[in-house]
Design a protein around this motif. Structure first.
Motif, PDB file in Angstrom:
ATOM      1  N   ARG A 205       7.184   1.011  -4.024  1.00 27.04           N
ATOM      2  CA  ARG A 205       5.636   1.252  -4.282  1.00 27.04           C
ATOM      3  C   ARG A 205       4.688   0.063  -4.849  1.00 27.04           C
ATOM      4  NH1 ARG A 205       6.250   5.723  -6.915  1.00 27.04           N
ATOM      5  NH2 ARG A 205       6.025   4.769  -9.114  1.00 27.04           N
ATOM      6  N   ARG A 207       5.891  -2.786  -4.435  1.00 25.62           N
ATOM      7  CA  ARG A 207       5.990  -4.211  -3.407  1.00 25.62           C
ATOM      8  C   ARG A 207       4.869  -3.771  -2.569  1.00 25.62           C
ATOM      9  NH1 ARG A 207      11.751  -4.165  -4.386  1.00 25.62           N
ATOM     10  NH2 ARG A 207      11.873  -2.538  -2.578  1.00 25.62           N
ATOM     11  N   ALA A 208       4.852  -2.418  -2.076  1.00 21.35           N
ATOM     12  CA  ALA A 208       3.816  -2.149  -0.878  1.00 21.35           C
ATOM     13  C   ALA A 208       2.424  -2.365  -1.564  1.00 21.35           C
ATOM     14  CB  ALA A 208       3.933  -0.553  -0.725  1.00 21.35           C
ATOM     15  N   GLN A 209       2.083  -2.083  -2.747  1.00 19.21           N
ATOM     16  CA  GLN A 209       0.873  -2.425  -3.422  1.00 19.21           C
ATOM     17  C   GLN A 209       0.836  -3.868  -3.466  1.00 19.21           C
ATOM     18  OE1 GLN A 209      -1.459  -0.215  -4.323  1.00 19.21           O
ATOM     19  NE2 GLN A 209      -2.685  -1.896  -5.057  1.00 19.21           N
ATOM     20  N   ASP A 211       2.005  -6.123  -1.369  1.00 18.90           N
ATOM     21  CA  ASP A 211       1.932  -6.672   0.065  1.00 18.90           C
ATOM     22  C   ASP A 211       0.305  -6.303   0.550  1.00 18.90           C
ATOM     23  OD1 ASP A 211       4.228  -7.653  -0.047  1.00 18.90           O
ATOM     24  OD2 ASP A 211       4.932  -5.860   1.067  1.00 18.90           O
ATOM     25  N   ARG A 212      -0.305  -5.146   0.079  1.00 17.98           N
ATOM     26  CA  ARG A 212      -1.668  -4.658   0.487  1.00 17.98           C
ATOM     27  C   ARG A 212      -2.692  -5.802  -0.379  1.00 17.98           C
ATOM     28  NH1 ARG A 212      -3.766   1.173  -1.047  1.00 17.98           N
ATOM     29  NH2 ARG A 212      -3.880   0.263  -2.987  1.00 17.98           N
ATOM     30  N   THR A 213      -2.241  -5.831  -1.533  1.00 17.18           N
ATOM     31  CA  THR A 213      -3.031  -6.969  -2.436  1.00 17.18           C
ATOM     32  C   THR A 213      -3.028  -8.101  -1.575  1.00 17.18           C
ATOM     33  OG1 THR A 213      -2.615  -5.520  -4.383  1.00 17.18           O
ATOM     34  CG2 THR A 213      -3.559  -7.939  -4.709  1.00 17.18           C
ATOM     35  N   VAL A 215      -2.751  -8.922   1.463  1.00 14.90           N
ATOM     36  CA  VAL A 215      -3.520  -8.975   2.627  1.00 14.90           C
ATOM     37  C   VAL A 215      -5.111  -8.996   2.362  1.00 14.90           C
ATOM     38  CG1 VAL A 215      -3.940  -7.324   4.676  1.00 14.90           C
ATOM     39  CG2 VAL A 215      -1.869  -7.884   4.046  1.00 14.90           C
ATOM     40  N   GLU A 216      -5.286  -8.048   1.432  1.00 10.90           N
ATOM     41  CA  GLU A 216      -6.703  -7.886   0.888  1.00 10.90           C
ATOM     42  C   GLU A 216      -7.359  -9.351   0.537  1.00 10.90           C
ATOM     43  OE1 GLU A 216      -6.801  -4.715  -1.717  1.00 10.90           O
ATOM     44  OE2 GLU A 216      -6.834  -3.224  -0.283  1.00 10.90           O
ATOM     45  N   SER A 219      -7.547 -11.604   3.345  1.00 12.52           N
ATOM     46  CA  SER A 219      -8.855 -11.380   4.276  1.00 12.52           C
ATOM     47  C   SER A 219     -10.149 -11.741   3.600  1.00 12.52           C
ATOM     48  CB  SER A 219      -8.644  -9.995   4.531  1.00 12.52           C
ATOM     49  OG  SER A 219      -7.486  -9.549   5.167  1.00 12.52           O
TER      50      SER A 219
END
Length: 303
Positions: A205, A207-209, A211-213, A215-216, A219
């Protein structure tokens, strides 16, 4: 001479009777004066005391706090997990008259035997009403207090005050140790597996958070970079447009020089152009005549 012969034994007998009528009560004990087995006097204060010789006798009891180890006994708590309990008690003889009436001539030996029965009964009753986990936890202090309070009333019938009851050790029977250890090991392994699973889930959980951070953030950075680049290009074009509007000839000259710098670089490339081409407009002489043409053999301007 005959009078002195009879007087000496009388004096000796009188002295013996006097000495046998006196006894000393120590500060660490209490004494009972018995006459034909019946209590006629209680001596609790230290010092000299008197009794009737040959008729009365003195029985002494320790007034200090005494300790009694209870033989290990096996108890069965609510969860049917048998335990071997080793306990001890501290007590004091509070009422020597009642104590004498309760135990008779047996004294401390009979009293401690009856006290053992009381403590064993109360220990089984109290520990049998709770689970083994309660006995092995910090709640055992409350259990010891319950055992003491339950035994106080019965012990007072003996003339004894129970001051404290302690559980020295609480162990499993030898035949149950192996099975209990195996069960404990299995429970701990199951708990460890659950903890590892929860840890892996939390790690995924996180790591997924992360990775999303990432990418954000990337971007947002790219968007801000594009916005800054677009604003810079717009500002540059505005400056060029303003400069072109002020002096069109200079702007055309500047653009031609830029084109020369980009086209006439060193390397193996070549261009084939006519000498009077518009590209060489600003390379002509000041009078408007073309500059000397390159060698006719090549017919081209090369870098």
């Amino acid at each position: 001479m005959r009078k002195s012969t009879f007087a000496l034994p009388v004096v000796v007998i009188a002295l013996v009777l006097l000495l046998s009528s006196i006894f000393i009560v120590d500060e660490r004990e209490k004494a009972l004066v018995l006459q034909f087995g019946r209590v006629v006097a209680v001596k609790e204060d230290p010092g000299l005391a008197f009794k009737i010789p040959l008729i009365q006798e003195v029985v002494r009891y320790d007034s200090r706090i005494l300790s009694r180890d209870v033989e290990p006994l096996e108890v069965t708590p609510l969860d049917d997990r048998r335990l071997v309990v080793d306990a001890f008690a501290r007590y004091r003889i509070s009422d020597v008259t009642r104590f004498r009436q309760a135990v008779g001539a047996g004294g401390i030996t009979i009293a401690e035997s009856r006290l053992d029965s009381i403590l064993r009964s109360q220990t089984r009753e109290v520990l049998g009403s709770v689970s083994s986990n309660d006995i092995l936890s910090s709640d055992r202090a409350a259990l010891m207090l319950r055992i003491r309070n339950g035994a106080i009333a019965e012990a007072r019938a003996l003339g004894v005050d129970i001051i404290d009851v302690r559980l020295q050790s609480t162990d499993l029977p030898q035949q149950n140790l192996a099975a209990t250890f195996e069960r404990m090991r299995a429970e701990r392994e199951r708990e460890a597996t659950d903890e590892r699973a929860r840890g892996q889930e939390a790690a995924q959980r996180i790591r997924a958070q992360a990775d999303r951070t990432v990418v954000e953030l990337v971007s947002d950075a790219q968007r801000e970079a594009e916005i800054a680049r677009g604003e810079a290009d717009a500002e540059r074009n505005s400056i060029f447009a303003e400069a072109f509007g002020r002096d069109e000839d200079f702007f055309e000259f500047y653009r031609s020089l830029t084109a020369y710098a980009r086209a006439l670089k060193g390397g193996n490339s070549s261009m084939v152009l006519s000498p009077d081409s518009e590209f060489f407009k600003f390379l002509k002489s000041a009078e408007g005549t073309p500059a000397p043409a390159p060698a006719p053999t090549t017919g081209a301007a090369s870098n």
